[in-house]
Design a protein around this motif. Structure first.
Motif, PDB file in Angstrom:
ATOM      1  N   PRO A 119      26.729  36.133  33.849  1.00  0.00           N
ATOM      2  CA  PRO A 119      26.691  36.980  32.810  1.00  0.00           C
ATOM      3  C   PRO A 119      27.183  38.294  33.124  1.00  0.00           C
ATOM      4  CG  PRO A 119      24.824  35.673  32.962  1.00  0.00           C
ATOM      5  CD  PRO A 119      25.398  35.250  34.053  1.00  0.00           C
ATOM      6  N   GLU A 120      26.714  38.766  34.223  1.00  0.00           N
ATOM      7  CA  GLU A 120      26.993  40.330  34.648  1.00  0.00           C
ATOM      8  C   GLU A 120      28.633  40.316  34.913  1.00  0.00           C
ATOM      9  OE1 GLU A 120      24.583  38.217  36.215  1.00  0.00           O
ATOM     10  OE2 GLU A 120      22.865  39.292  35.222  1.00  0.00           O
ATOM     11  N   GLN A 121      29.015  39.476  35.470  1.00  0.00           N
ATOM     12  CA  GLN A 121      30.450  39.463  35.852  1.00  0.00           C
ATOM     13  C   GLN A 121      31.327  39.806  34.623  1.00  0.00           C
ATOM     14  OE1 GLN A 121      30.531  36.425  38.680  1.00  0.00           O
ATOM     15  NE2 GLN A 121      30.758  37.672  40.364  1.00  0.00           N
ATOM     16  N   LEU A 122      30.821  38.510  33.689  1.00  0.00           N
ATOM     17  CA  LEU A 122      31.464  38.550  32.122  1.00  0.00           C
ATOM     18  C   LEU A 122      31.336  39.759  31.536  1.00  0.00           C
ATOM     19  CD1 LEU A 122      30.272  34.737  31.248  1.00  0.00           C
ATOM     20  CD2 LEU A 122      32.862  35.515  31.963  1.00  0.00           C
ATOM     21  N   ALA A 123      30.068  40.531  31.679  1.00  0.00           N
ATOM     22  CA  ALA A 123      30.021  41.596  30.811  1.00  0.00           C
ATOM     23  C   ALA A 123      31.068  42.796  31.588  1.00  0.00           C
ATOM     24  CB  ALA A 123      28.746  42.369  31.102  1.00  0.00           C
ATOM     25  N   ASP A 124      31.286  42.838  33.092  1.00  0.00           N
ATOM     26  CA  ASP A 124      32.227  43.565  33.430  1.00  0.00           C
ATOM     27  C   ASP A 124      33.556  43.406  32.962  1.00  0.00           C
ATOM     28  OD1 ASP A 124      30.272  45.059  35.040  1.00  0.00           O
ATOM     29  OD2 ASP A 124      30.527  43.676  36.737  1.00  0.00           O
ATOM     30  N   MET A 125      33.718  42.145  32.847  1.00  0.00           N
ATOM     31  CA  MET A 125      35.286  41.652  32.260  1.00  0.00           C
ATOM     32  C   MET A 125      35.306  42.334  30.994  1.00  0.00           C
ATOM     33  SD  MET A 125      35.323  37.954  33.835  1.00  0.00           S
ATOM     34  CE  MET A 125      36.753  37.316  32.979  1.00  0.00           C
TER      35      MET A 125
END
Lengths: 433, 422
Positions: free
Chosen positions: B385-391
């Motif tokens: 979820p953290e990586q998706l938020a960065d995207m």
């Protein structure tokens, strides 16, 4: 602000009644990212007749729900968009006895709370905007009317209650909503959207004092008077015992309902709600002999389940699901209820059911939505939902037997069925409704 | 959150999400298989037959009694379609030890019961108990049939089955009625044995226990799992684009029409499509909501979903039968608006905030966590979820426009009333 600590369930609740009459409830949840605010008025689908400024008003069925749709309009546009800009997910719902507006957000909580309190407390309707909503709500009503679960439930309630306004379809009908005007909406707002008829619940990592400050700042300083309401004089008997209609469904479905004695305001309300749940699980829950017997014989499947509902002047115990022989299931329920009601209670089963319901109450406090709605109903009906462990311990097996004996009887019974076929063919006309 | 993932036996992976803020713990055990029309019904039936009884608790009465005594622990049989895989198994949910009166521990007995349900069903002559098989088969047929009762669900299902005919994605999670009807007890038992021997098993735990405690409990509970050789899951097949738009309609005795549109997407910029879809119809401030509903009052709902694993967008709406054309035209017009980048700043800000909100708050809901990490494991899509938020934060309007320009109408489905059909 004062708080109460509930160690048995690991909760703390801050409570305050503001000078304008608004009830505040805050449940801190420091480990969560979500912050949830729920702003509710004690006004729903059943509040169609009430007194405003000394005059009795009869309003069209569906008006509370219509008002809910229109509250999002503001002079500057639409509150949904204002909240969405902050990443909040706002929505609202109308039930029989309340209308609730809420949002869920991870950022800008205070600003979102201001928007919520402001758009709900300040009405803004025009003739054009009210007329435009007709098409949207008419489609919502069509969608609901095509839903067999709703049809079975609604028809059961309509046969069970001849007068109590709990029988009213919350969204009204395509015809009834045509009578709604901006003027009537303003009057309903004036009567019910006043702080003294409302409660604000917040769950999440928030500062209770700040919530109070914002509520004081945004909401009117003075609350309105108590509004007398008329829910109708309900006769004790049901209007019809059996009703059946056809719809475009794959399998026959049914609900068997029992008209019950309504609950008294206060702790008694909560007690009766729990007794009803215990009775439901004991009589027809997944570990009851009745459920197992009916499941084994193929008369029910895992869609089978029951519930117990309380509204002012209204109480209903019901169960149903898919079945090829709803009459046989109903007869079996009546026999088993008479047996348990007559004192043949399996005490080991009773203890197990208590454990399960205890577990399900604790579990339900995972949900911010459930916490907010329970606090709201507790406030309206005069009890503290966080005291369920204590309430639970005060209930005896005899309370549950008495409940079944008194309520789950052939006289109180309504069987509502939907069977496959062309829509709308009424096989058993429903008398009196 | 310190997510931990490890292999604890051949083809058995454990994802541990240690969180102590919930009132409950959940433990999920899911077998994953390629979704196929011929096997879907059988795979869907297995958990419900297993749920009828184990060697130690051979009927529902004794199983329920056991669960009651574990403070109403739940053992839900589940069947899910994730991409082009079918996941079948159980999700157990039980009170966290802190809230159990008398300080009883529930993790170990619940895990043991979960292992028993999957590994040690009650059998007769080397197959499932015939009465259990027959009654659960009848229930499955009812469940397949009752999709028809919910017209919105039904219309969505019909759209995908027509649009993705011949592709695994067109298969329903419960399979088709005819295939389920043809199932025989001995075949089902063979299918079950094959599942426990050869299908990847995904375990997901979320709760206050330590990863070591969970692993120990699971090793014990699943020691009887008869692993032979474990298959790998195939990748999703991309949707075959259609040269001409396919139009399909059905008639039913209903008062509201259901209009469903399926679009193919030809971009691998996943996040640009997800954000483009959020603008288009993925929220209550999307273009579909604001125009088809709020501006034209044509419907109560009009929304769209991006099917990440299959690179499709579907639109769903409930309308008056006579409003087919205006609704269709407006939906297509709003898609064009997104493809041409015609949106206001607040629209993209709110799409961005909405997605960030949902990734940030995922850790607050056990059910969402379980589904997210199961999907991640099954589809092999690696982002947290953290990586998706960065995207989401890095997304630009140009990328959204470029990705959304690859969106093409593929299939139109309309459910209409019987009179309208005449």
């Amino acid at each position: 602000m004062n708080f109460t600590q509930y160690d048995r369930i690991g909760e703390r609740v801050y409570r305050k009644k503001l000078e304008n009459g608004l009830e505040l409830r805050i449940v801190p949840r420091p480990d969560y990212v979500r912050k949830y605010a729920f702003f509710a008025t004690r006004y729903g689908g059943m509040d169609t007749r009430f007194q405003l400024n000394g005059q009795w008003l009869d309003t069209p069925p569906g008006i509370a729900h219509y008002l809910e749709h229109k509250m999002f309009d503001t002079p500057d546009g639409n509150a949904l968009q204002d909240l969405a800009k902050n990443g909040a997910e706002p929505n609202a719902f109308t039930s029989n006895a309340l209308t609730g507006y809420y949002f869920d957000s991870t950022r800008h909580f205070e600003e979102n709370l201001r928007i919520l309190l402001s758009f709900v407390s300040v009405p803004y309707f025009t003739k054009e905007s009210v007329d435009k909503e007709q098409g949207i709500i008419a489609q919502e009503i069509r969608m609901i009317e095509d839903n067999p679960d709703w049809q079975i439930y609604h028809r059961m309630v309509q046969a069970m209650y001849a007068r109590n306004t709990g029988r009213t379809a919350i969204a009204g009908t395509v015809e009834s909503i045509r009578e709604i005007t901006a003027d009537t909406l303003y009057r309903c707002h004036e009567a019910f959207y006043t702080p003294s008829n409302m409660i604000l619940s917040v769950v999440g990592d928030v500062d209770p004092e700040r919530v109070e400050e914002i509520a004081v700042e945004i909401l009117p300083a003075i609350g309105g008077p108590v509004i007398p309401r008329d829910y109708g004089q309900e006769p004790p008997e049901v209007a019809a015992h059996e009703l059946r209609r056809t719809m475009e469904v794959a399998t026959p479905q049914f609900l068997t309902g029992f008209k019950c004695r309504p609950a008294e305001h206060g702790e008694a309300w909560f007690r009766q709600a729990i007794v009803g749940e215990l009775a439901s699980d004991l009589l027809l829950g997944e570990s009851s002999p009745l459920y197992l017997r009916l499941y084994d014989s193929g008369l029910i499947n895992s869609s089978f389940g029951g519930d117990y509902e309380l509204l002012p002047g209204y109480a209903c115990f019901y169960a149903g699901g898919d079945s090829r022989d709803a009459r046989a299931v109903t007869d079996a329920i009546l026999q088993e209820a008479a047996k348990i009601g007559g004192g043949q209670l399996d005490h080991a089963l009773y203890q197990r059911v208590r454990r399960t319901i205890y577990g399900s109450y604790v579990r339900s406090f995972n949900s911010f939505e459930t916490i907010a709605v329970s606090m709201t109903e507790g406030c309206f009906y005069g009890y503290d939902p966080f005291r369920f462990p204590e309430m639970f311990e005060s209930i005896t097996p005899e309370d549950v037997c008495a409940f079944l004996r008194e309520n789950v009887t052939a006289e109180n019974c309504v069987l509502s069925e939907i069977v496959p076929g062309d829509a709308g063919t009424e096989e058993t006309p429903c008398a009196g409704v | 959150m310190n997510m931990m993932r490890k292999t604890i036996a051949e083809g058995v992976s454990l994802t541990c999400l240690p969180v102590s803020k919930f009132k409950t713990g959940i433990l999920s055990a899911q077998f994953a298989v390629p979704l196929t029309a011929s096997a879907a019904g059988a795979v869907a039936l297995i958990p419900s037959v297993l749920r009828r009884g184990t060697v130690n608790y051979p009927d529902m009465g004794r199983l329920s009694e056991r669960l009651d005594n574990l403070y109403g622990a739940r053992m839900d049989d589940t069947v899910r379609k994730i991409g082009e895989c079918q996941c079948a198994g159980f999700v157990a949910s039980f009170l966290d030890d802190r809230f159990v009166p008398g300080g009883e521990r529930l993790l170990e007995p619940v895990t043991a019961l979960l292992g028993e349900l999957l590994c040690r069903p009650v059998t007769e002559n080397g197959a499932f108990v015939p009465a259990y098989f027959e009654s659960e088969k009848a229930n499955l047929l009812d469940a397949i049939g009752s999709i028809r009762n919910d017209k919105r669900l039904w219309a969505g299902r019909r759209l995908l089955s027509e649009m993705c005919a011949g592709e695994p994605y067109g298969v329903s999670r419960l399979g088709e009625e005819a295939d389920a009807d043809a199932l025989e007890g001995p075949d089902l038992y063979r299918r079950y044995r094959d599942l426990i021997q050869s299908a990847p098993l995904e375990l997901v735990y979320c709760g206050s226990a330590s990863a070591d405690e969970v692993e120990d409990a699971l090793r014990e509970a699943f020691s009887a799992l008869p692993r032979v050789s474990v298959r790998t899951l195939p990748a999703v097949r991309p949707h075959e684009p259609r040269p001409d738009v396919l139009h399909v309609s059905d008639s039913m005795d209903v008062t509201q029409g259901k209009l469903e549109l399926g679009f193919s997407c030809d971009s691998d910029d996943y996040m640009a499509l997800l954000m483009g879809n959020t603008l288009f119809g993925g929220s209550s401030n999307s273009k579909l909501f604001m125009n088809v509903r709020e501006k034209l009052s044509l419907c109560y709902y009009a929304s769209s979903v991006f099917h990440r694993q299959k690179n499709l967008i579907t639109v769903s709406s409930g309308i008056e039968f006579g409003n087919y054309q205006p609704a269709f035209d407006e939906i297509m017009e709003q898609l064009r608006m997104v493809q041409e980048g015609r949106w206001e700043d607040w629209e993209i800000d709110s799409a961005r905030s909405l997605l960030l909100n949902s990734y940030a708050s995922m850790g607050d809901a056990q059910g969402k966590l379980e589904n997210f990490y199961l999907s991640r494991a099954v589809t092999g899509l690696p982002d947290t979820p953290e990586q998706l938020a960065d995207m989401v934060r890095a997304m630009t309007p140009e990328r959204i426009i470029e990705a959304m320009r690859t969106v093409r109408l593929d299939t139109v489905y309309f459910l209409k009333g019987k009179e309208a059909a005449a």
